[in-house]
Write a protein that holds these residues in place. Sequence first.
Motif, short mmCIF file in Angstrom:
data_model
loop_
_atom_site.label_atom_id
_atom_site.label_comp_id
_atom_site.label_asym_id
_atom_site.label_seq_id
_atom_site.Cartn_x
_atom_site.Cartn_y
_atom_site.Cartn_z
N ASP A 474 0.84 -1.19 0.00
CA ASP A 474 0.00 0.00 0.00
C ASP A 474 0.88 1.25 0.00
OD1 ASP A 474 -2.24 -1.59 0.12
OD2 ASP A 474 -2.24 -1.63 2.32
N GLY A 475 0.35 2.31 -0.61
CA GLY A 475 1.05 3.58 -0.55
C GLY A 475 1.82 3.93 -1.81
N VAL A 476 1.67 3.20 -2.92
CA VAL A 476 2.40 3.52 -4.15
C VAL A 476 1.94 4.87 -4.70
CG1 VAL A 476 2.87 2.80 -6.52
CG2 VAL A 476 2.80 1.10 -4.68
N SER A 477 0.63 5.09 -4.73
CA SER A 477 0.11 6.36 -5.23
C SER A 477 0.59 7.53 -4.38
CB SER A 477 -1.42 6.33 -5.28
OG SER A 477 -1.88 5.36 -6.20
N GLU A 478 0.69 7.32 -3.07
CA GLU A 478 1.16 8.40 -2.19
C GLU A 478 2.60 8.77 -2.50
OE1 GLU A 478 -0.58 5.88 -1.38
OE2 GLU A 478 -2.35 6.57 -0.31
N VAL A 479 3.42 7.78 -2.86
CA VAL A 479 4.81 8.07 -3.21
C VAL A 479 4.86 8.92 -4.49
CG1 VAL A 479 7.02 7.06 -3.87
CG2 VAL A 479 5.66 5.99 -2.07
N MET A 480 4.04 8.59 -5.50
CA MET A 480 4.02 9.37 -6.73
C MET A 480 3.57 10.81 -6.46
SD MET A 480 5.16 7.94 -9.42
CE MET A 480 4.64 9.37 -10.35
N VAL A 503 13.77 7.32 -9.24
CA VAL A 503 12.44 7.03 -8.72
C VAL A 503 11.47 6.72 -9.86
CG1 VAL A 503 10.46 8.02 -7.50
CG2 VAL A 503 12.76 8.34 -6.60
N LEU A 504 11.51 7.51 -10.97
CA LEU A 504 10.60 7.27 -12.08
C LEU A 504 10.85 5.92 -12.73
CD1 LEU A 504 10.57 10.82 -13.70
CD2 LEU A 504 8.77 9.75 -12.33
N LYS A 505 12.11 5.49 -12.83
CA LYS A 505 12.40 4.16 -13.39
C LYS A 505 11.81 3.06 -12.50
CE LYS A 505 16.74 5.23 -15.79
NZ LYS A 505 18.21 4.96 -15.82
N ASN A 506 11.99 3.20 -11.20
CA ASN A 506 11.47 2.17 -10.28
C ASN A 506 9.95 2.14 -10.28
OD1 ASN A 506 14.05 1.35 -9.52
ND2 ASN A 506 14.16 2.78 -7.81
N MET A 507 9.31 3.32 -10.38
CA MET A 507 7.85 3.33 -10.41
C MET A 507 7.32 2.65 -11.67
SD MET A 507 6.90 4.59 -7.57
CE MET A 507 5.18 4.63 -7.93
N THR A 508 8.02 2.82 -12.81
CA THR A 508 7.61 2.13 -14.03
C THR A 508 7.67 0.62 -13.86
OG1 THR A 508 8.45 3.98 -15.35
CG2 THR A 508 8.05 1.91 -16.50
N ARG A 513 4.25 -4.65 -12.74
CA ARG A 513 3.91 -5.88 -12.02
C ARG A 513 2.41 -6.13 -12.07
NH1 ARG A 513 8.71 -8.50 -11.62
NH2 ARG A 513 10.29 -6.85 -11.56
N ALA A 514 2.05 -7.41 -12.07
CA ALA A 514 0.65 -7.80 -12.27
C ALA A 514 -0.25 -7.38 -11.12
CB ALA A 514 0.55 -9.31 -12.48
N TYR A 515 0.30 -7.21 -9.92
CA TYR A 515 -0.56 -6.98 -8.76
C TYR A 515 -1.04 -5.54 -8.68
CZ TYR A 515 2.62 -4.19 -5.88
OH TYR A 515 3.38 -3.20 -5.37
N TYR A 516 -0.45 -4.61 -9.43
CA TYR A 516 -0.80 -3.20 -9.29
C TYR A 516 -1.20 -2.63 -10.64
CZ TYR A 516 -0.70 1.67 -7.78
OH TYR A 516 -1.05 2.95 -7.47
N SER A 517 -2.34 -1.94 -10.67
CA SER A 517 -2.82 -1.28 -11.89
C SER A 517 -2.77 0.22 -11.66
CB SER A 517 -4.24 -1.73 -12.22
OG SER A 517 -4.71 -1.05 -13.36
N PRO A 518 -1.97 0.98 -12.46
CA PRO A 518 -1.86 2.43 -12.23
C PRO A 518 -3.18 3.14 -12.50
CG PRO A 518 -0.78 1.81 -14.28
CD PRO A 518 -1.15 0.53 -13.59
N SER A 519 -3.45 4.18 -11.73
CA SER A 519 -4.66 4.97 -11.88
C SER A 519 -4.36 6.20 -12.73
CB SER A 519 -5.19 5.39 -10.51
OG SER A 519 -4.24 6.23 -9.85
N SER A 520 -5.42 6.94 -13.09
CA SER A 520 -5.23 8.17 -13.86
C SER A 520 -4.44 9.19 -13.06
CB SER A 520 -6.60 8.73 -14.27
OG SER A 520 -7.40 8.98 -13.12
N THR A 521 -4.59 9.19 -11.73
CA THR A 521 -3.81 10.11 -10.89
C THR A 521 -2.33 9.75 -10.94
OG1 THR A 521 -5.71 10.37 -9.41
CG2 THR A 521 -3.56 11.00 -8.54
N MET A 523 -0.83 8.42 -13.42
CA MET A 523 -0.35 8.83 -14.74
C MET A 523 -0.07 10.33 -14.77
SD MET A 523 -1.85 10.19 -17.95
CE MET A 523 -3.48 10.14 -17.34
N ARG A 524 -0.96 11.16 -14.23
CA ARG A 524 -0.74 12.61 -14.22
C ARG A 524 0.46 12.99 -13.37
NH1 ARG A 524 -6.46 12.50 -14.10
NH2 ARG A 524 -6.44 12.64 -11.81
N ASN A 525 0.62 12.34 -12.21
CA ASN A 525 1.77 12.65 -11.35
C ASN A 525 3.08 12.28 -12.04
OD1 ASN A 525 0.24 13.64 -9.22
ND2 ASN A 525 0.00 11.62 -8.26
N PHE A 526 3.08 11.18 -12.79
CA PHE A 526 4.29 10.77 -13.49
C PHE A 526 4.69 11.80 -14.55
CE2 PHE A 526 6.90 8.52 -16.51
CZ PHE A 526 7.61 7.59 -15.75
#
Length: 656
Positions: A474-480, A503-508, A513-521, A523-526
């Motif tokens: 938990d907390g991937v979106s908070e890091v972005m 950080v951007l390379k690691n977030m990509t 990974r299959a367990y996490y699906s990025p949200s639109s938020t 994407m905008r933060n990236f």
Amino acid sequence: MTDHWLLTPAPSSPGLASPSLGKSLHLSRSQSLRSVDSRKRDDVDKPRGGQQSPQTERALALRGGCKALSTVVSPGMTPRGGWSVWGQWRRCSSECGGGIQTRARTCQSPAEESYLCEGVLEEGRPCNAQPCSGKSLHLSRSQSLRSVDSRKRDDVDKPRGGQQSPQTVDSASGEEWSAWSVCSATCGEGWQSRTRLCVYGSYSTQCSGKLREQRACNNSAVCPVHGSWDEWSPWSLCSSTCGRGYRSRTRTCAPPQFGGDVCDGPEKQTKFCNIAVCPVDGVWNEWSNWSSCSASCSNGTTQRTRECNGPSYGGSECRGEWLETVDCFLGECPVDGKWQPWSLWSGCSKTCGGGSQQRNRICYGPFFEGQSCPGEREEVRHCNEKRCPEPHEICGEDNFSNVVWKMTAAGDTTAVRCPPNAMGLILRRCSLDEEGVAYWENPTYMKCISNDYRSIQTLTREHLSKAQRGLVGDGVSEVMTKLRVTSSDGTSYSGDLLAIVDVLKNMTEIFRRAYYSPSSTDMRNFVQSVSNLLMEENRDRWEEAQLLGPNIKELFRLVEDFVDVIGLRMKDFQDMYEVTDNLVLSVHKRPVVGQADISFPMKGWRGMVDWARSSEDRVIIPKNILSTGKPESDESSTFVTGIVLYRNLGSILTLQ
């Protein structure tokens, strides 16, 4: 205590038939004499209707000071009510030493004719007068017998019609108590008693008090308690399943107390069982001699064997091993010496102008007359053969940016710690100018990372570690979000730019990974974080950061990987575009069949006025370059394309 009363029948009055009372009445161990007739004495003697009843007359006589009442029934009349016959004598109250035996009767008259039942309800007599030789049995009895007549004594003796009553003349006299009897028990709880007689004169009153007393005796002497056996235990199992065995049982003696006798008899009983032929198990023969040692030196083995004799009658095979092996030793074998690894080279004896350094090694062994290690124990080589710098070729000590830089030879780089708000090292190189004079270059901060960026970098690496192990974090979106906010505030060191790229390379990789699906938020933060990297105030720091790595090619590769992840991992993705101060990103997902040319940016997009003012600012991607080589009938194939416009990329990063 026991009262002992003597009752006799009254003499017959003239003209009245008196029933015969053939026996003396003895009353014992009763609390009181109760009266069934609750009427007063004057009501009993009062004639009914002014005349004497012809059917019943009452005669009262006194003999020996005791009162007896009798009822006279006229001839020819059937008795109505009155006393029942006497019951059987009860068990004696004591088995020895003198006791009391009683019997009773009941009144059968109704309540209105209870005057027909005058007299005693219960009578007693002495029994078992023989002395006691041991413990005696005492039966419970009440302390005295109660009278059926409950009339008060003063009513009985009260004169009628103003005349003196002829029954109350003399007073009764009681004899002295007899001596106490022998105690019924020599130890423990025993009893002893004494008695007295009640003697009356004519017309005397009754004796008061008890004629028999009992008291406890020998309570202070403890009786000996003999030992007693408990029940026998069950018989044990037979001691042998074949041949001659035995079974046994035991019992336990409760120990005697106070001088009692011990238990008499055996504590254990035994009997034989299971007389039958036993099977004979196999028996090993003797071991053979030991064989010769398997080795001529050092450690070896030697063996011996044996054979099993039997079994018979259904016995078991021999237990154990038929082969036995032991180690043997015929002396140590010679061991040649062996070199251990070389040690590290020692420091050079000189910093310049040619010096030497050495290393050595240790020979392990030899042992037991083995050969020594071949070769040399020590090795020497030359070092620092470069020419020693002249004084003008050495950068002197310098105080720059609040840091003291120590003396350093030309061509070398020295380092100091970063400021407190960052972690890492500040590097500074000493170089030679065209005239061969040493000078200090400007310090570089590409090894310094601000504490805020270091914290984000650490969190991202922890999430990546979990993702690589298949764990949900938990907390991937908070890091972005934290990266976008922090990078919008700018950077302090060139190392901060390198940390953002890391950080951007690691977030990509986490998004992949299959367990996490990025949200639109996400994407905008990236996209915004990439735009913050290209801010104009970062231009000087990019020049320094590029000495270690990132360039235009690496930034392009980072954005391409992100577009690939968005198309594969983002749920229900179709189209998206993001407009920032420094770049515009558009991502499209289209089927291969019927695909048209892509025009970018599209007319009417929000925020695109400054980016596409004329047709020359637009990008057209022909569909013929988007070919997979599959038949056009395959409608499941799709394209994911990403188009990026940069505002100032060329002026910040070099192509290299």
